[in-house]
Design a protein around this motif. Structure first.
Motif, PDB file in Angstrom:
ATOM      1  N   GLY A 130      -3.705 -61.357  11.157  1.00  0.00           N
ATOM      2  CA  GLY A 130      -2.956 -61.390   9.896  1.00  0.00           C
ATOM      3  C   GLY A 130      -3.167 -60.139   9.044  1.00  0.00           C
ATOM      4  N   GLN A 131      -4.368 -59.628   9.010  1.00  0.00           N
ATOM      5  CA  GLN A 131      -4.674 -58.589   8.021  1.00  0.00           C
ATOM      6  C   GLN A 131      -4.492 -57.149   8.506  1.00  0.00           C
ATOM      7  OE1 GLN A 131      -8.316 -59.283   5.788  1.00  0.00           O
ATOM      8  NE2 GLN A 131      -8.030 -61.483   5.891  1.00  0.00           N
ATOM      9  N   VAL A 132      -4.560 -56.951   9.818  1.00  0.00           N
ATOM     10  CA  VAL A 132      -4.499 -55.565  10.305  1.00  0.00           C
ATOM     11  C   VAL A 132      -3.183 -54.849   9.890  1.00  0.00           C
ATOM     12  CG1 VAL A 132      -4.340 -54.228  12.453  1.00  0.00           C
ATOM     13  CG2 VAL A 132      -6.284 -55.710  12.056  1.00  0.00           C
ATOM     14  N   PRO A 133      -2.003 -55.528   9.957  1.00  0.00           N
ATOM     15  CA  PRO A 133      -0.792 -54.836   9.485  1.00  0.00           C
ATOM     16  C   PRO A 133      -0.851 -54.514   7.987  1.00  0.00           C
ATOM     17  CG  PRO A 133      -0.213 -56.793  10.763  1.00  0.00           C
ATOM     18  CD  PRO A 133      -1.686 -56.860  10.524  1.00  0.00           C
ATOM     19  N   THR A 134      -1.487 -55.387   7.223  1.00  0.00           N
ATOM     20  CA  THR A 134      -1.571 -55.144   5.783  1.00  0.00           C
ATOM     21  C   THR A 134      -2.443 -53.911   5.511  1.00  0.00           C
ATOM     22  OG1 THR A 134      -1.509 -57.551   5.597  1.00  0.00           O
ATOM     23  CG2 THR A 134      -1.918 -56.319   3.573  1.00  0.00           C
ATOM     24  N   ILE A 135      -3.519 -53.774   6.275  1.00  0.00           N
ATOM     25  CA  ILE A 135      -4.371 -52.582   6.122  1.00  0.00           C
ATOM     26  C   ILE A 135      -3.546 -51.325   6.432  1.00  0.00           C
ATOM     27  CG2 ILE A 135      -6.380 -51.366   7.075  1.00  0.00           C
ATOM     28  CD1 ILE A 135      -7.614 -54.192   7.619  1.00  0.00           C
ATOM     29  N   ALA A 136      -2.738 -51.397   7.508  1.00  0.00           N
ATOM     30  CA  ALA A 136      -1.899 -50.245   7.885  1.00  0.00           C
ATOM     31  C   ALA A 136      -0.970 -49.869   6.737  1.00  0.00           C
ATOM     32  CB  ALA A 136      -1.074 -50.578   9.127  1.00  0.00           C
ATOM     33  N   ALA A 137      -0.314 -50.892   6.190  1.00  0.00           N
ATOM     34  CA  ALA A 137       0.669 -50.627   5.141  1.00  0.00           C
ATOM     35  C   ALA A 137      -0.023 -50.120   3.872  1.00  0.00           C
ATOM     36  CB  ALA A 137       1.459 -51.900   4.842  1.00  0.00           C
ATOM     37  N   TYR A 138      -1.158 -50.712   3.558  1.00  0.00           N
ATOM     38  CA  TYR A 138      -1.872 -50.285   2.357  1.00  0.00           C
ATOM     39  C   TYR A 138      -2.307 -48.841   2.471  1.00  0.00           C
ATOM     40  CZ  TYR A 138      -3.412 -52.132  -2.040  1.00  0.00           C
ATOM     41  OH  TYR A 138      -3.488 -52.423  -3.366  1.00  0.00           O
ATOM     42  N   ALA A 139      -2.840 -48.492   3.651  1.00  0.00           N
ATOM     43  CA  ALA A 139      -3.299 -47.115   3.873  1.00  0.00           C
ATOM     44  C   ALA A 139      -2.123 -46.148   3.698  1.00  0.00           C
ATOM     45  CB  ALA A 139      -3.901 -46.989   5.267  1.00  0.00           C
ATOM     46  N   TYR A 140      -0.973 -46.538   4.207  1.00  0.00           N
ATOM     47  CA  TYR A 140       0.204 -45.666   4.121  1.00  0.00           C
ATOM     48  C   TYR A 140       0.667 -45.507   2.664  1.00  0.00           C
ATOM     49  CZ  TYR A 140       5.019 -44.127   4.512  1.00  0.00           C
ATOM     50  OH  TYR A 140       6.199 -43.445   4.342  1.00  0.00           O
ATOM     51  N   ARG A 141       0.759 -46.642   1.954  1.00  0.00           N
ATOM     52  CA  ARG A 141       1.233 -46.573   0.562  1.00  0.00           C
ATOM     53  C   ARG A 141       0.257 -45.773  -0.298  1.00  0.00           C
ATOM     54  NH1 ARG A 141       6.387 -47.603  -0.015  1.00  0.00           N
ATOM     55  NH2 ARG A 141       6.067 -48.155  -2.180  1.00  0.00           N
ATOM     56  N   ASN A 142      -1.027 -45.917  -0.003  1.00  0.00           N
ATOM     57  CA  ASN A 142      -2.035 -45.167  -0.751  1.00  0.00           C
ATOM     58  C   ASN A 142      -1.867 -43.669  -0.494  1.00  0.00           C
ATOM     59  OD1 ASN A 142      -4.518 -45.150  -2.371  1.00  0.00           O
ATOM     60  ND2 ASN A 142      -5.439 -44.330  -0.498  1.00  0.00           N
ATOM     61  N   ARG A 143      -1.584 -43.338   0.735  1.00  0.00           N
ATOM     62  CA  ARG A 143      -1.440 -41.936   1.124  1.00  0.00           C
ATOM     63  C   ARG A 143      -0.264 -41.277   0.411  1.00  0.00           C
ATOM     64  NH1 ARG A 143      -1.589 -39.771   6.603  1.00  0.00           N
ATOM     65  NH2 ARG A 143       0.083 -38.311   6.923  1.00  0.00           N
ATOM     66  N   ILE A 144       0.841 -42.033   0.247  1.00  0.00           N
ATOM     67  CA  ILE A 144       2.003 -41.424  -0.405  1.00  0.00           C
ATOM     68  C   ILE A 144       1.992 -41.677  -1.915  1.00  0.00           C
ATOM     69  CG2 ILE A 144       3.458 -41.471   1.670  1.00  0.00           C
ATOM     70  CD1 ILE A 144       4.922 -43.905   0.455  1.00  0.00           C
ATOM     71  N   GLY A 145       0.909 -42.329  -2.405  1.00  0.00           N
ATOM     72  CA  GLY A 145       0.762 -42.505  -3.846  1.00  0.00           C
ATOM     73  C   GLY A 145       1.771 -43.458  -4.455  1.00  0.00           C
ATOM     74  N   ARG A 146       2.145 -44.459  -3.692  1.00  0.00           N
ATOM     75  CA  ARG A 146       3.123 -45.440  -4.188  1.00  0.00           C
ATOM     76  C   ARG A 146       2.473 -46.801  -4.341  1.00  0.00           C
ATOM     77  NH1 ARG A 146       8.633 -43.875  -5.199  1.00  0.00           N
ATOM     78  NH2 ARG A 146       8.779 -41.801  -4.308  1.00  0.00           N
ATOM     79  N   PRO A 147       3.014 -47.648  -5.230  1.00  0.00           N
ATOM     80  CA  PRO A 147       2.459 -48.994  -5.352  1.00  0.00           C
ATOM     81  C   PRO A 147       2.649 -49.778  -4.056  1.00  0.00           C
ATOM     82  CG  PRO A 147       4.412 -48.773  -6.720  1.00  0.00           C
ATOM     83  CD  PRO A 147       4.129 -47.410  -6.157  1.00  0.00           C
ATOM     84  N   PHE A 148       1.774 -50.729  -3.886  1.00  0.00           N
ATOM     85  CA  PHE A 148       1.755 -51.485  -2.645  1.00  0.00           C
ATOM     86  C   PHE A 148       2.731 -52.653  -2.697  1.00  0.00           C
ATOM     87  CE2 PHE A 148      -0.323 -54.803   0.015  1.00  0.00           C
ATOM     88  CZ  PHE A 148      -0.038 -54.191   1.229  1.00  0.00           C
ATOM     89  N   ASN A 149       3.388 -52.936  -1.570  1.00  0.00           N
ATOM     90  CA  ASN A 149       4.239 -54.128  -1.460  1.00  0.00           C
ATOM     91  C   ASN A 149       3.413 -55.259  -0.860  1.00  0.00           C
ATOM     92  OD1 ASN A 149       6.509 -52.657  -2.268  1.00  0.00           O
ATOM     93  ND2 ASN A 149       6.812 -51.923  -0.182  1.00  0.00           N
ATOM     94  N   GLN A 150       3.261 -56.333  -1.583  1.00  0.00           N
ATOM     95  CA  GLN A 150       2.514 -57.486  -1.051  1.00  0.00           C
ATOM     96  C   GLN A 150       3.236 -58.043   0.177  1.00  0.00           C
ATOM     97  OE1 GLN A 150      -0.385 -58.289  -2.082  1.00  0.00           O
ATOM     98  NE2 GLN A 150      -0.455 -57.116  -3.971  1.00  0.00           N
ATOM     99  N   PRO A 151       2.490 -58.649   1.113  1.00  0.00           N
ATOM    100  CA  PRO A 151       3.147 -59.215   2.305  1.00  0.00           C
ATOM    101  C   PRO A 151       4.256 -60.194   1.939  1.00  0.00           C
ATOM    102  CG  PRO A 151       0.741 -59.389   2.470  1.00  0.00           C
ATOM    103  CD  PRO A 151       1.043 -58.894   1.094  1.00  0.00           C
ATOM    104  N   ASP A 152       5.346 -60.159   2.708  1.00  0.00           N
ATOM    105  CA  ASP A 152       6.402 -61.149   2.554  1.00  0.00           C
ATOM    106  C   ASP A 152       6.356 -62.051   3.791  1.00  0.00           C
ATOM    107  OD1 ASP A 152       8.673 -62.672   2.566  1.00  0.00           O
ATOM    108  OD2 ASP A 152      10.015 -61.050   1.933  1.00  0.00           O
ATOM    109  N   ASN A 153       5.751 -63.211   3.611  1.00  0.00           N
ATOM    110  CA  ASN A 153       5.494 -64.063   4.771  1.00  0.00           C
ATOM    111  C   ASN A 153       6.717 -64.817   5.267  1.00  0.00           C
ATOM    112  OD1 ASN A 153       2.843 -63.251   5.050  1.00  0.00           O
ATOM    113  ND2 ASN A 153       2.148 -64.667   3.477  1.00  0.00           N
ATOM    114  N   SER A 154       7.878 -64.588   4.615  1.00  0.00           N
ATOM    115  CA  SER A 154       9.091 -65.194   5.160  1.00  0.00           C
ATOM    116  C   SER A 154       9.647 -64.322   6.284  1.00  0.00           C
ATOM    117  CB  SER A 154      10.147 -65.353   4.060  1.00  0.00           C
ATOM    118  OG  SER A 154      10.590 -64.076   3.647  1.00  0.00           O
ATOM    119  N   LEU A 155       9.124 -63.107   6.398  1.00  0.00           N
ATOM    120  CA  LEU A 155       9.633 -62.187   7.428  1.00  0.00           C
ATOM    121  C   LEU A 155       8.840 -62.336   8.724  1.00  0.00           C
ATOM    122  CD1 LEU A 155       9.955 -58.990   5.190  1.00  0.00           C
ATOM    123  CD2 LEU A 155      11.808 -60.475   5.975  1.00  0.00           C
ATOM    124  N   SER A 156       9.405 -61.797   9.802  1.00  0.00           N
ATOM    125  CA  SER A 156       8.665 -61.812  11.077  1.00  0.00           C
ATOM    126  C   SER A 156       7.478 -60.861  10.941  1.00  0.00           C
ATOM    127  CB  SER A 156       9.571 -61.360  12.223  1.00  0.00           C
ATOM    128  OG  SER A 156       9.741 -59.952  12.180  1.00  0.00           O
TER     129      SER A 156
END
Ligand code: CMC
Length: 388
Positions: A130-156
């Motif tokens: 569950g968490q590994v994709p969130t870490i990936a996304a967080y690392a990416y958003r942090n790198r580009i200096g943008r706010p983070f998008n919380q997981p949308d669990n209705s999606l695949s």
């Protein structure tokens, strides 16, 4: 060597008995729990395949819903991980971040040490997947200096990853289902691959009965190397360096002279073709219909064409492997090049965890402890510093 056998790199040593993944390297066959990879890629989804690996059989509808629910309830990450990610430099390699975060999870969930308890094991599996994709996304958003998008669990699983990364920075970003599906197929192809370097690491470290986060962090480090999961990143850098189709013959000549390897080619086990590469090549063309074509594709196709006719590659049975085309797809999906090995690690987590479970339950498994052939100095006496 007495009773010991010398087998560097374990080229001819079976380290375990396994019921998970079957490979016939000469015939180009890959099966998870008996199901051909081609059928899974066509009909299944990554989460269903992860279930198949971990629990041994395909789920019915009820079990699949339950499993999706388990994973989606564990997509949010602990605030300590958020702070850890933010502490990295903007240009930190994502694999360094992943290795650190997974390792840090062992401190956040200390109950994971109880590896003998099946319920404890299962919960860590949900958390990791569950968490590994969130870490990936967080690392990416942090790198580009943008706010983070919380997981949308209705999606695949894969659509949620694309949504959280939102590389286009659009308001109300809608994930293109064709691209999410393509990523899902890639995730299926990467989910397990029996005793490769990182999986052997997962089993080896896990054989000390350490918690799964520590083992998985070590497996991720093994995957990071350019001869393993880092190859997809290396392929893209190689294609960029070649720069133009007309430079391909020259590049091939340099490889044949030993001045570097053709990244994305060759495999320890596949000596005919890598069945994953065949599927990925097809997916690449589907993705390029939905996105602009990648100009590096032309170079890749020409490299493959020349290499497959060349005596050097034929004699050594070198064919495109899973990493040859995957990077081109990841790039078309908008991922930065350094994220490619991360995209290998996310789906491989299911394979690592399945292999870890099998190792823990195998009564014949002990702590991994290979032997060596000692070639060093014979016994000698210590000489005090002033006499040397
Ligand atoms: N380009 C040029 N020559 C090669 C390559 C290559 N990609 N791969 C192997 N060779 C040559 C090698 O130089 C050797 O030649 P010689 O017999 O003249 O010394 C011969 O082929 C056998 O190579 P090897 O290194 O003994 O083979 P291996 O089974 O130990 O290595 C490999 C397998 C995948 C590490 C290797 O083929 C390689 O380095 N490929 C490039 C990196 C890559 O694409 N890795 C991804 C592997 S698939 C996904 C994964 O598992 O992560």
């Amino acid at each position: 060597f007495g009773l010991m056998s010398y087998d560097p790199a374990y080229m001819n040593t079976a380290e375990c008995k396994s019921t998970i993944t079957y490979i016939d390297g000469d015939k180009g066959i890959l099966e998870y729990r008996g199901y051909p990879i081609e059928q899974l890629a066509e009909h299944s989804s990554y989460l269903e395949v992860a279930y198949l690996l971990i629990y041994g059989d395909l789920p019915n509808k009820e079990r699949l819903d339950w499993w999706r629910n388990r994973i989606s309830r564990h997509t949010f990450i602990h605030n300590n991980l958020v702070e850890l990610i933010q502490a990295f430099r903007y240009d930190a390699h994502p694999m360094g971040i992943l290795i650190s975060c997974v390792s840090a999870m062992s401190t956040l969930f200390p109950e994971a040490k109880d590896v003998d308890d099946p319920a404890v094991r299962e919960k860590q599996i949900w958390r990791i997947i569950g968490q590994v994709p969130t870490i990936a996304a967080y690392a990416y958003r942090n790198r580009i200096g943008r706010p983070f998008n919380q997981p949308d669990n209705s999606l695949s699983y894969t659509a949620n990853l694309l949504y959280m990364m939102d590389y286009m920075n659009q308001r109300d970003y809608q994930v293109n289902p064709v691209l999410a599906k393509a990523l899902d197929v890639l995730f299926i192809l990467h989910a397990d691959h029996e005793q490769n370097c990182s999986t052997a690491t997962m089993r080896g470290v896990g054989s000390s009965r350490v918690d799964p986060y520590s083992s998985l962090s070590a497996a991720t480090a093994a995957l990071y190397g350019p001869l393993h999961g880092g190859a997809n990143e290396a392929v893209l850098r190689m294609l960029q360096q070649i720069g133009n189709v007309k430079n391909v013959p020259d590049f091939i000549d340099r490889v044949k002279k030993g001045e570097g390897r053709l990244m994305g080619f060759g495999h320890r086990v596949y000596k005919n073709y890598d069945p994953r590469a065949k599927i990925i090549r097809k997916v690449a063309y589907e993705v390029f219909e939905a996105t602009a074509s990648n100009p590096l594709l032309e170079i890749a196709v020409e490299l493959e064409r020349i290499a497959l006719q060349d005596e050097y590659f034929i004699a050594r049975k070198l064919y495109p492997n899973v990493d040859f085309y995957s990077g081109l797809i990841y790039q078309a999906l908008g991922f930065p090049i350094e994220y490619f090995p991360f995209l290998f690690a996310i789906p491989r987590a299911a394979g690592w965890l399945t292999q870890w479970l099998e190792m823990l339950d195998d009564p014949e498994q002990k702590i991994m402890r290979p032997r060596q052939v000692y070639l060093g100095a014979a016994r000698r006496d210590y000489v005090p510093l002033e006499q040397r």
